[in-house]
Write a protein that holds these residues in place. Sequence first.
Motif, PDB file in Angstrom:
ATOM      1  N   GLN A 128       1.109  -1.231   0.043  1.00  0.00           N
ATOM      2  CA  GLN A 128      -0.090   0.049   0.149  1.00  0.00           C
ATOM      3  C   GLN A 128       0.673   1.352  -0.012  1.00  0.00           C
ATOM      4  O   GLN A 128       1.198   1.592   1.086  1.00  0.00           O
ATOM      5  N   ASP A 129       1.148   1.779  -1.203  1.00  0.00           N
ATOM      6  CA  ASP A 129       1.769   3.127  -1.337  1.00  0.00           C
ATOM      7  C   ASP A 129       1.730   4.034  -0.519  1.00  0.00           C
ATOM      8  O   ASP A 129       0.503   4.574  -0.433  1.00  0.00           O
ATOM      9  N   LYS A 170       2.858   6.628  -0.876  1.00  0.00           N
ATOM     10  CA  LYS A 170       2.064   8.350  -1.500  1.00  0.00           C
ATOM     11  C   LYS A 170       0.385   8.552  -1.437  1.00  0.00           C
ATOM     12  O   LYS A 170      -0.061   9.906  -2.322  1.00  0.00           O
ATOM     13  N   TYR A 171      -0.525   7.480  -0.562  1.00  0.00           N
ATOM     14  CA  TYR A 171      -1.610   7.887  -1.186  1.00  0.00           C
ATOM     15  C   TYR A 171      -2.073   8.174   0.052  1.00  0.00           C
ATOM     16  O   TYR A 171      -1.927   7.386   1.183  1.00  0.00           O
ATOM     17  N   ASN A 172      -2.932   9.124  -0.344  1.00  0.00           N
ATOM     18  CA  ASN A 172      -3.988   9.904   0.948  1.00  0.00           C
ATOM     19  C   ASN A 172      -4.905   9.221   1.229  1.00  0.00           C
ATOM     20  O   ASN A 172      -5.983   9.877   0.307  1.00  0.00           O
ATOM     21  N   SER A 173      -5.057   8.235   1.662  1.00  0.00           N
ATOM     22  CA  SER A 173      -6.063   6.961   0.890  1.00  0.00           C
ATOM     23  C   SER A 173      -6.883   6.766   2.591  1.00  0.00           C
ATOM     24  O   SER A 173      -6.400   7.435   3.777  1.00  0.00           O
ATOM     25  N   HIS A 174      -7.940   6.504   2.540  1.00  0.00           N
ATOM     26  CA  HIS A 174      -9.222   6.502   3.239  1.00  0.00           C
ATOM     27  C   HIS A 174      -8.587   4.920   4.247  1.00  0.00           C
ATOM     28  O   HIS A 174      -8.745   4.912   5.367  1.00  0.00           O
ATOM     29  N   SER A 175      -8.072   4.408   3.688  1.00  0.00           N
ATOM     30  CA  SER A 175      -7.285   2.962   4.397  1.00  0.00           C
ATOM     31  C   SER A 175      -6.468   3.371   5.432  1.00  0.00           C
ATOM     32  O   SER A 175      -4.889   3.076   4.699  1.00  0.00           O
ATOM     33  N   LYS A 176      -6.307   3.682   6.404  1.00  0.00           N
ATOM     34  CA  LYS A 176      -5.230   4.135   6.928  1.00  0.00           C
ATOM     35  C   LYS A 176      -5.217   3.523   8.641  1.00  0.00           C
ATOM     36  O   LYS A 176      -4.679   3.697   9.076  1.00  0.00           O
ATOM     37  N   LEU A 177      -5.470   2.054   8.984  1.00  0.00           N
ATOM     38  CA  LEU A 177      -4.988   1.384   9.480  1.00  0.00           C
ATOM     39  C   LEU A 177      -3.618   0.931   9.849  1.00  0.00           C
ATOM     40  O   LEU A 177      -3.519   0.346  11.016  1.00  0.00           O
ATOM     41  N   ASN A 178      -2.832   1.149   8.983  1.00  0.00           N
ATOM     42  CA  ASN A 178      -1.104   1.038   9.275  1.00  0.00           C
ATOM     43  C   ASN A 178      -0.902   2.305   9.864  1.00  0.00           C
ATOM     44  O   ASN A 178      -0.438   1.539  11.068  1.00  0.00           O
ATOM     45  N   CYS A 179      -1.888   2.971  10.108  1.00  0.00           N
ATOM     46  CA  CYS A 179      -1.256   4.109  10.747  1.00  0.00           C
ATOM     47  C   CYS A 179      -1.971   3.962  11.737  1.00  0.00           C
ATOM     48  O   CYS A 179      -1.308   4.194  12.730  1.00  0.00           O
ATOM     49  N   VAL A 180      -3.394   3.564  11.956  1.00  0.00           N
ATOM     50  CA  VAL A 180      -3.738   3.400  13.696  1.00  0.00           C
ATOM     51  C   VAL A 180      -3.165   2.593  14.717  1.00  0.00           C
ATOM     52  O   VAL A 180      -3.694   2.741  15.527  1.00  0.00           O
ATOM     53  N   ILE A 181      -3.216   1.793  13.487  1.00  0.00           N
ATOM     54  CA  ILE A 181      -2.286   0.479  14.654  1.00  0.00           C
ATOM     55  C   ILE A 181      -0.545   0.697  15.203  1.00  0.00           C
ATOM     56  O   ILE A 181      -0.787   0.973  16.344  1.00  0.00           O
TER      57      ILE A 181
END
Length: 307
Positions: free
Chosen positions: A165-166, A168-179
Motif C-alpha cells: 500500500q503505497d 504516496k496515497y492519501n487514502s481512506h485506508s489508514k489502518l496501518n497508521c492507526v495500528i
Amino acid sequence: MTEDTHTTHDAEDDPRNRDILIYVNGALKHRDAAMVSVYDSGFLLGDGMWEGMRLCNGRWAFFEEHMDRFFEACKAVALDPGTDRAGLLEALTMTAQANGMTHDVHCRLMLTRGVKVKPFQHPSLSRSGPTLVIIMEHSKPVDRLAERGIRLATVPQVRGLPMSQDAKYNSHSKLNCVIACLQAEQAGADEALMLDPHGFVNTTNACNFFIVRRGEVWTSTGDYCMNGVTRAKVIELCRANGIPVREKNFSLVETYGAEEAFLTGTFGAQTPVAEIDGRQIGSGGAGPVTRQIRALYKAAVEVDTRG
C-alpha cells in the motif's frame, strides 16, 4: 489516551465548530445531519482519497500543490472525482462562505468511489458516482506544542513497500497508521515513529519526520513516506535559504543523537519533537533551526495566501 498525551492535531476548542455546515454531494448539512450511506465504498472498504488543507487570509494555502496530489492519487486508482479543480474550489468556497470561515480553518476534503449496489469489494459495484464530503473546522493548533514538542516511540508497524500500500496515497485506508498509533500509545508516547522496510527512520503515523545534525536538516529518501506538501515546502525553503538539507537513509542511532527533530504536516506545520523512545532530543523542545524553518514557512504561507 491520558491527559498528558498529545497529538500533532491538538487544536484549541472552538464552540463555533458545534454548528458547522458540512458539504455532502452539493448540499450543506448541519454536522449532526451530515451522513453517507452504509453502502458507501469509503465506509465499507476505505476506498477513497482525501486532502487536508488550511484556509488562511481567505485563501487555501498551496492549493495547486494539494490539487496536484489529490488528482494524481485519484487517477492512479481509477477514481473519477466527477469534477475538476475549479469545481472543487467552488465547493470549498461554498462551504467556507456558508460557515463564515476565512482564517485558521482546517479542511478535510474526502472523495470515495460512492455507494455500492452490494456490500462487496469489486469497484464495479459502485455505480452511482462518487461521494464528495468537505468538513471545515475553526482550528488553531495549541500553543504548547510549538515549543514543548511531542514524545515519539518507535513501533513495530512499518511504512510498507509501494506494491503493498503505497504511502504516496492519501487514502481512506489508514489502518496501518492507526495500528502504529495504538502501539505508540501503549508505549506511553504521543505518536509513533515508523521505520521503512529496511529499518531506516521514515515518518510518524501522521506526519513526515526531520532531524537536525550539525546544522544539516535530514529527512528520509522519500521512497516510503507520505507525499507531503509541507515536507516538500520545507525542503524547498531550506534549499532557497542556504540551510543544508539531505534526503537520505538514517538510523535510530543517528536520530537519538540529533540536536533537533521536528514533524511536518498541513495542520501543525512544524511540530518539535521533545523525546524519542525516552531519550531527550537536543534541548527537549524547538531548536534554532526548527524556529528558522517555521518562520520561513509562515512567511511562505503569507505570500501564497495574500497573493
